[in-house]
Structure formats: structure tokens, C-alpha cells
Write a protein that holds these residues in place. Sequence first.
Motif, short mmCIF file in Angstrom:
data_model
loop_
_atom_site.label_atom_id
_atom_site.label_comp_id
_atom_site.label_asym_id
_atom_site.label_seq_id
_atom_site.Cartn_x
_atom_site.Cartn_y
_atom_site.Cartn_z
N UNK B 26 2.52 -42.34 9.59
CA UNK B 26 3.65 -41.57 9.00
C UNK B 26 3.17 -40.89 7.76
N UNK B 27 2.99 -39.98 7.64
CA UNK B 27 2.80 -38.97 6.54
C UNK B 27 4.10 -38.09 6.63
N UNK B 30 3.65 -34.49 7.12
CA UNK B 30 3.29 -34.25 8.33
C UNK B 30 4.22 -34.36 9.64
N UNK B 74 19.23 -32.20 -8.03
CA UNK B 74 19.45 -33.09 -7.36
C UNK B 74 19.19 -32.59 -5.75
N UNK B 82 7.77 -33.19 -3.72
CA UNK B 82 6.83 -34.42 -4.31
C UNK B 82 7.95 -35.64 -4.38
N UNK B 83 9.25 -35.33 -4.94
CA UNK B 83 10.17 -36.41 -5.16
C UNK B 83 10.83 -36.93 -3.84
N UNK B 84 11.21 -36.16 -2.93
CA UNK B 84 11.76 -36.27 -1.77
C UNK B 84 11.00 -36.81 -0.53
N UNK B 86 9.16 -39.25 -0.32
CA UNK B 86 8.61 -40.60 -0.56
C UNK B 86 9.80 -41.53 0.59
N UNK B 87 9.10 -42.54 1.09
CA UNK B 87 9.67 -43.49 1.85
C UNK B 87 11.03 -43.76 1.50
N UNK B 88 11.55 -44.08 0.44
CA UNK B 88 12.74 -44.28 0.41
C UNK B 88 13.66 -43.04 0.61
N UNK B 94 11.68 -45.22 8.50
CA UNK B 94 11.99 -46.50 8.29
C UNK B 94 11.67 -47.32 9.37
N UNK B 97 8.41 -48.24 9.35
CA UNK B 97 7.98 -49.38 8.55
C UNK B 97 8.24 -50.67 9.23
#
Lengths: 251, 125
Positions: B26-27, B30, B74, B82-84, B86-88, B94, B97
Motif C-alpha cells: 500500500x502506497x 498509488x 484543514x 503530503x499531510x493526508x 499518511x496512514x492515519x 487500515x 495494516x
Amino acid sequence: MRTTLAFAGMTLRSLLRRRTIYGILIVILLALSGIGQVPSFGVEGESTFIVDFGLFGLEIGAMLLAIGLASNIYPRDREQRTAMPLLAVPLSRGQYLGGRFLGAALVQAAALLLSVLGLMAILAIHGYAVPGDLVPAAFLLVVEGWFLLAVVFFFSFWTSPPLNAPLTLLLFIVSQMSVLQFVSLVPTAPGLMRTLRLILPHMDVFRIKDPIAHDFAVPDVYFLLAAFYGLAYTAFMLSVALAVFRTRDLK
Amino acid sequence: MRRSPLPVFLLAASALLMASCRGVDYDIAEVASPDYTGLEDDHDDGHGDQDHDVLEGPGSEEEAAGDLHLHETGVRNHGTVWFFNQPWAASFIWVKIVRDSVVLLALACVVQVVSRPRRLRRHDP
């Protein structure tokens, strides 16, 4: 299990007698206080800067702690010939690794939690609110530290301590890369690079400093997922480390 | 002397992974759907006067072309990818993961079983 816990207690006491842990801890706390001293020049959002750089510093500190604590344990035991009598009768190799890891993990968890408390204190001293997600972030940081500790133990069974640190650092850097970034390192072999990236850990799972610094709420379930991933990878690394350790001849 | 089967196991596992690798990892950049990224028409429609406060005025070429603009705080846009990414923030990965965690635990068990030293059988005379 009782044998492993007793050996973990011995490891804990021996690590606390060493000066390495205190040196690294002092460096981390000095770096945090340094971050707190940077003037804001009236620009709003200084707390964002403190939390962002503070959590980044703690992540680097977790790696330094793992290297400082674990890279020398097995090589020293082997050099001083304390490993042979231990493994001859009272301990199996699994109990040896389990005890050593558990002792080092306790020391590292205590040091990291102390560092997070230091970051909270710096925020409070400057009159900024402490983000609520900093507490679960601290526990995620501890899990990340345990994973790095398992990596260092794995490397320590087949490399020398001077080589252990750069290998761990290399893994730390490479594991932060996305799949596309990793494939772009060797674009002529995308299949091989994708396979390697799949095997390597996804340390971006632990990266939660950005939402905390910018006051974004991270779902609670994500902390559990990331911790589960970290613990699973730790178990895998310890398992491979034990497999390598079983092939080592201590003579 | 018995040779450890661990390298053979790792080689076989790598080969299996190699064969089924594409799309497994998972990228976020991508695998994210256009609905998640919301960027497919960002530069066509998203930069219109209705959605943005365009900072117009005399000066640079960017301003003249209307490229300098403000987004709502926001919100995901071309400047906050770049901020969004991210896995969180990407809840659609998920499950992967969790899948990786379970696979890692299973692999840990397999490595232990494969690498466990076998007890020598006592041969009766």
C-alpha cells in the motif's frame, strides 16, 4: 516464564548500571529544552513547532536508545564468555533472547515516557496546551522503540556493534519511504524493489506527529492498529533473530 | 551436520511474494481512489472563483495567472496531499495494516517451527 522474567530483571539492573542510557537520555532532554528555547519572533503557532520537532526528536531518540541499549549486549556476553555458562544449563536460547529483550524494552519504555513527560513540561512552561493525543502517541512511540530494539537485537547476532548502528539507521530511513519512492531508487528492477519494500517495515504507520502538531484528531482505533502492527513486526524480528541465534556457535 | 532450512524457506517466501507483489503493498498515492484524493479535477474546476479566494493583484506571473489562491483550513487539496497521504488519514489501508500484522505473526510462528532444533533420537544398541 519465571526464568525469563528473572533474567530480564538481571538485564534491567545491568543496563541501569551502564552510563550509556543516562547519556542518551540527557541528550534527548537537552534537545527538547533547546527546541523550547527557539524564539517565535511573534509568529503564531510556536506550540506546533515545539510538538512537531519534539516528536521527531523523540523518534530519533528511540532509535539511538535502541542502538545504545541492545547493540552491545550479545557481543559483550560472547566476548566475556558469560553467554556459554548461561546457555549451558539454566537458560535456553529463546529464554536468553526473551530476557535480554524484555529488560532492555523496560528501560527503553521508561526513558521514552520520561522524555514525553519532558516535552509536556516544556509545553506547559511556555503556557501552551498539551495536545490530548500526546498520551497515546507516547505509547505508540514506545512500541516503535521496541520494534527498533528487536531490529538491533537481530543485527547484533550476525554483525559487529560498529556495523549494527549504520544498518539500523539505514533500515530506519528506508522504512520511511513510500513504495514509489523506494522503487525509484532502482527503477530498472521494479519487481525486485516492490518485493523488498513489501518485506521491509512500514514505519510511516508510526508517523503521527503531523496531525498532533496541527491539532487534528487521530481516531483512537488507529493507535490500536498501529500498535498491533508494531508488536507483530517486533515478534517477527525477534523470531528471525532467534532463528539466527540458534545457528551461532558460541565456542 | 544438519543444514538449517531457514534460507530455503526465506527464498521460497520471497519468490512467492515476488510473484504476487504488485497491488499487494500500500502506497497511498498509488492505491487511493479518485474519490479519496479529490484531485482529479482540482486544476480544472477546483480553482474557479466559486471555490477559492483568489489573491489577485499586480505583480508576479502566478498572480496574473490566478495560481495564487487560498484553500479552506484543514481541507485536502493539492497543497496538503503530503499531510493526508499518511496512514492515519487513509482509513482504506487500515485493513491492509491488519492483514500485514496477521501475516507477520504467522510468519513468526513458521520461522520458529522451521528453525527449532530437532532432538537427536537415541539409538538402542
